[in-house]
Scaffold this active site. Structure first.
Site, PDB file in Angstrom:
ATOM      1  N   SER A   1       0.603  -0.906  -0.110  1.00 29.56           N
ATOM      2  CA  SER A   1       0.250  -0.474   0.141  1.00 29.56           C
ATOM      3  C   SER A   1       0.739   0.710  -0.352  1.00 29.56           C
ATOM      4  O   SER A   1       1.330   1.933  -0.356  1.00 29.56           O
ATOM      5  CB  SER A   1      -0.659   0.189   1.270  1.00 29.56           C
TER       6      SER A   1
ATOM      7  N   ASP B   1      -9.214  -4.564  -5.512  1.00 37.50           N
ATOM      8  CA  ASP B   1      -9.338  -3.391  -4.994  1.00 37.50           C
ATOM      9  C   ASP B   1      -9.831  -3.075  -4.287  1.00 37.50           C
ATOM     10  O   ASP B   1     -10.321  -2.514  -5.188  1.00 37.50           O
ATOM     11  CB  ASP B   1      -7.521  -2.526  -5.344  1.00 37.50           C
TER      12      ASP B   1
ATOM     13  N   HIS C   1      -7.339  -5.644  -1.228  1.00 37.85           N
ATOM     14  CA  HIS C   1      -6.362  -4.868  -0.979  1.00 37.85           C
ATOM     15  C   HIS C   1      -5.202  -5.680  -0.183  1.00 37.85           C
ATOM     16  O   HIS C   1      -3.843  -5.612  -0.189  1.00 37.85           O
ATOM     17  CB  HIS C   1      -7.085  -3.766  -0.240  1.00 37.85           C
TER      18      HIS C   1
END
Length: 945
Positions: free
Chosen positions: A768, A842, A876
């Protein structure tokens, strides 16, 4: 504040964590290879381009269970791979899922320990049994993406839910030992258990069960279990009453009644999408409103989506008793919250309604909050909040109107809430900024809400005790200021006073949080402690105990009136890391006597996993109640050290250095090293320099953790602090790249100085915002790292124009910052190998899969050695075993190929090697380069799927 019903956070109790999503089932894909052949396989999409590849060939996909050739290990455990370099190049282009080496795979596949939940009276412990990683088939189920919510339409639940596989009850005996397990019986074989809750008297458990039907999980049914006998049965006599678990599931009202959110019995089939749309989709801002929103995902797209949202989210509330009687209460609606009052006489009921929005998620939809009696009679409407599309993006901006509406935990049927005085806009200067109000559930005619407190910062909640004591919290992100007020809710003549006023960044000054005790009604209030022959008002402060040597958690007896404190418990400093988890002597009403104090603590060390114990006053007797086995004994003797070093601007930095078992730098020399981190933002150098964490904490290794490469004889530099500091009027991101590089340089210099990391064999990675960091470091500090691994990142900040992370300036207000921070804009500077991995589904704001698609194209367009892996059905974070194992295989292959040997090819540029340049052309052709049909990789990926 530690609430006992949330002790799960410390005990690994994940009441309904979501795994990963049901999507379309795997499809076959075809890719034309350089030799003109075609092959087919699973739709795991992998695209690679390389200046150094000498040839290209394509292989059929490999089934996850067929071969274990993800790589062997040499005699010393470091990574030699079984395939030759040429075979590796071929295998890397396959589309099947792969397995990492056994030494990594065995750690990931270790069975999980059960989650724990204590009964309301603290006399029993519920063991909630869990399975290991779910199969990809669970994620491949169809799902709907509606208003920020992902829905499994077949089950009428959130998609990607994890579940428990069994329940076991243990009696907590007086000597601290556990009785033999009493299994909860009657649950169907293969039943998937969710939403497990205790009744207030601790005599029953309520939970939902789904069972597999023709490859699909059924709609959930509510079950109850008798704790004494362990026998479980369905709550409803009818087999046609199903739980609607999109938002609220069920709540206990008293000891024998449940309010259940059910699928309306009159609901028909789902709405069908019209073949011909009724008209164009139109968004208008003809009133010239200022509406700035972040890049939310899974939004409603049209009226058909809005109809689907209503269809799946609408519930009928049902009051059900344990004796089997049931009655419907209230009309069908999109109920999002059901909260009984402290005395269980009233309900606080929240629901959403139209008009919906196509630019924000359901959390900002119009919302009604009402008060009902416990039997479902409407009393009054507290508010009907309009659609909130225009909440400013500045930190501490909030919704207009009543918010944070709750029941007082210490009083029957008393409501409190906050209302903003700045219109919800943090940039508006006003005093007070928030006002906290209080009112009874059924006020007398003409009775106005009582002003409880006025605040100049943003309201952050209340801890209740009684009419003489409550603590009110406020904070302001821009200045990092946080304040705690002492108020007397029942005395208007007692002025509020500040108890603590400090910087939230200053962990060394953190006094700790007040401990709460459970009341007979199931709420949690501040625990007052009574000392013998002392009339003072004492509370317990549970703190992390941050020090320059690391965290040393503590428990202080604190006089709320004088500020005097006495340390009554502290963690061991030398070998162990201990924490206070919860009060165990809190079932009595009134003040707790000091000599009867009982607390639950955790204890761990660098090499010993977490166990739980009871500590009893006055003699501080310790009773260990768990004995969980070591989750990965092969790494039980790993080496861990918290190291300190300095950035060139004087900021003190910290990192945790892990070394493999048995490693001796004097004999073994420097190791390949994996640097894994995530930047943080600060307002002061002093705060950024403070130490966070403990050198004695157990090394928890998750399924995608960098620490897995200890088993491959890597040194791991975990969480090196990368503070991005903006002092005074300066914003942190104004000097992001400069501070990022300086922090990385200091960390690399330190591990090289220590002789544990080879200077040319250091890889950098992150997830991330850590992936964003990784790409930036390869662009701006290529001399530090041999290669990089970037998972689920965002690389082009112009695609998040209304803020990202903690940046609340827009692209147009800080254009240079957005551009200079974006590694996409520096793709031409990245010459070191970079592995990009991203979940195809995601749902995190800002990290759209498109970010990796476009970044890969930019890298490929400049001849960078790069690879992109798109994981079907993953969000994610990654959940399915096939996906996780493949991510580990990809990562291990990348490290073995571009970090361990540190081949000179990785450093060559296109104009330095004609052979590399020619090879790049070949690979580019194979992955779509040079072919107009596949010029955009996102198009290529869509064509494959």
């Amino acid at each position: 504040m530690i609430r006992f019903h949330r002790v799960c956070l410390r005990l690994s109790l994940s009441p309904l964590c979501h795994l990963s999503p049901p999507s379309a089932s795997l499809k076959l894909s075809t890719l034309r290879c350089a030799r003109g052949r075609r092959f087919s396989g699973n739709s795991l999409t992998t695209v690679m381009t390389s200046r150094s590849a000498s040839r290209l060939s394509c292989l059929a996909s490999v089934s996850p269970g067929s071969g274990e050739d993800g790589g062997g290990s040499s005699s010393n455990g470091s990574a030699s791979i079984s395939a030759t370099a040429a075979e590796d190049d071929e295998l890397a282009l396959g589309t099947g899922y792969r397995l990492p080496p056994p030494e990594i795979r065995d750690i990931v596949d270790a069975p999980p320990v059960p989650a724990l939940s204590f009964s309301p009276h603290r006399d029993k412990i519920l063991f909630l049994k869990r399975r290991a990683l779910p199969p990809l088939a669970d994620l491949a189920r169809p799902e709907l993406k509606l208003a920020g919510v992902r829905i499994d339409g077949y089950c009428n639940t959130r998609s990607r839910m994890s579940f428990y596989t069994g329940l076991g009850i243990h009696q907590l005996l007086p000597d601290g030992t556990l009785s033999p397990e009493k299994e909860v019986t009657g649950i169907p074989d293969g039943g998937k258990i969710n939403f497990v809750t205790w009744s207030n008297d601790g005599k029953h458990l309520a939970f939902s069960i789904r069972i597999d039907e023709d490859g699909n999980s059924s709609k959930p049914v509510v079950w109850v279990a008798d704790v004494e006998t362990g026998e479980a049965r369905p709550l409803f006599k009818s087999q046609d009453i199903y739980l609607n678990a999109i938002f609220e599931s069920f709540v206990w009202i008293g000891d024998s009644t449940l309010l259940v959110s059910t699928i309306p019995s009159s609901r028909g089939d789902p709405p069908k999408k019209p073949l011909v749309p009724p008209g164009p989709k139109t968004l208008s801002n003809e009133k010239s409103n200022v509406v700035q929103v972040r890049t939310f995902q899974d939004l409603l797209k049209d009226e058909y989506d809005a109809d689907l949202f209503d269809y799946y989210a609408t519930s009928q509330l049902v009051l059900a008793s344990l004796d089997g009687t049931a009655k419907e209460v209230g009309p069908p609606a999109v109920y999002t919250s059901l909260d009984p009052s402290t005395d269980h006489k009233y309900l606080l009921v929240s629901s959403l309604h139209r008009p919906y929005s196509f630019i924000v998620t359901c959390g900002r939809f119009p919302k009604k909050v009402e008060v009902w009696t416990a039997d479902g009679r409407f009393v009054r409407q507290l508010c009907d909040l309009p659609l909130a599309e225009d909440i400013p993006i500045a930190s501490n901006s909030v919704r207009k109107g009543m918010r944070s509406i709750n029941w007082r935990a210490d009083k029957p049927s008393t409501l409190y809430w906050a209302e903003t005085q700045d219109g919800g806009d943090a940039k508006v200067e006003v005093s007070p900024r928030d006002i906290v109000y209080m009112q009874s559930a059924e006020p007398l005619a003409g009775e106005e809400p009582e002003v409880l407190h006025k605040l100049d910062l943003r309201y952050g909640g209340i801890s209740w005790c009684d009419d003489a004591l409550a603590l009110v919290y406020e904070s302001w992100y821009k200045t990092r200021r946080t304040r705690t007020w002492v108020i007397s809710p029942g005395s208007n003549d007692v002025s509020p006073r500040i108890l603590f006023d400090r910087s939230s960044e200053d962990v060394y000054s953190d006094p700790g949080s007040t401990m709460l005790r459970r009341t007979a009604s199931g709420t949690y209030v501040i625990a007052k402690i009574k000392k013998e022959n002392d009339e003072g008002t004492y509370v317990l402060l549970n703190g992390s105990g941050a020090t320059p040597q690391g965290n040393v958690p503590f428990l202080d007896l604190f006089d709320i009136n004088t500020g005097n404190k006495e340390r009554i418990w502290e963690s061991d400093k030398e070998k162990y890391f201990e924490t206070v988890v919860a009060l165990m002597s809190d079932q009595k009403e009134g003040d707790l006597r000091m000599e009867e104090l009982k607390i639950l603590t955790s204890k761990e060390s660098k090499t010993e996993n977490t166990q739980y114990s009871l500590q009893l006053w006055p003699d501080r007797k310790v009773q260990q109640i768990t004995n969980f086995p070591h989750p990965y004994p092969q790494l039980a003797s790993l080496q861990k050290e918290m190291i300190r070093y300095q950035r060139k601007d004087g900021v003190q930095l910290t990192a945790t250095l892990y070394l493999p078992p048995g490693y001796d730098p004097s004999k073994d020399g420097p190791l390949p090293c994996l640097f894994w981190s995530y930047p943080g933002e600060f307002k002061s150098k002093d705060a950024a320099s403070q130490v966070r964490g403990s050198p004695n904490e157990f090394a928890g290794i998750g399924s995608t953790s960098a620490l897995l490469w200890l088993a491959r004889r890597f040194a791991i530099l975990s969480g090196p602090t990368i503070p991005i500091i903006g002092e005074g009027d300066e914003e942190a991101n104004d000097r992001y790249v400069e501070q990022l590089v300086a922090s990385a340089e200091a960390a690399v210099d330190e591990v090289v100085r220590r002789g544990v990391a080879h200077p040319s064999k250091i890889a950098v990675g992150g997830h991330s915002y850590g992936a964003f960091m990784t790409a930036n470091l390869l662009a701006h500090a290529p001399h530090l790292f041999s290669c990089g691994i970037a998972r689920s990142g965002a690389y082009n900040r112009t695609l998040t124009p209304f803020g990202f992370q903690n940046e609340d300036r827009t692209l147009w207000e800080a254009t240079n910052v957005y551009v200079e921070m974006s590694p996409f804009m520096s793709a031409d500077k990245i010459k070191k190998p970079i592995l990009l991995i991203h979940g195809e589904e995601d749902n995190n704001p800002g990290t759209l899969t498109m970010q990796s698609d476009r970044f890969f194209n930019a890298l490929k367009g400049h001849g960078a050695l790069c690879r992109l892996v798109i994981l079907p059905h993953e969000s994610h974070g990654y959940s399915a075993r096939e996906s996780i194992m493949h991510v580990l295989w990809e990562t291990d292959r990348w490290l073995q190929k571009y970090c361990v040997p540190n081949t000179s090819d990785a450093d060559s540029s296109p104009d330095q090697s004609k052979e590399g340049s020619d090879s790049a052309d070949k690979v580019a052709t194979a992955t779509g380069g040079g072919n107009p049909e596949f010029e955009d990789h996102s198009k290529l990926r869509r064509s494959l799927l």
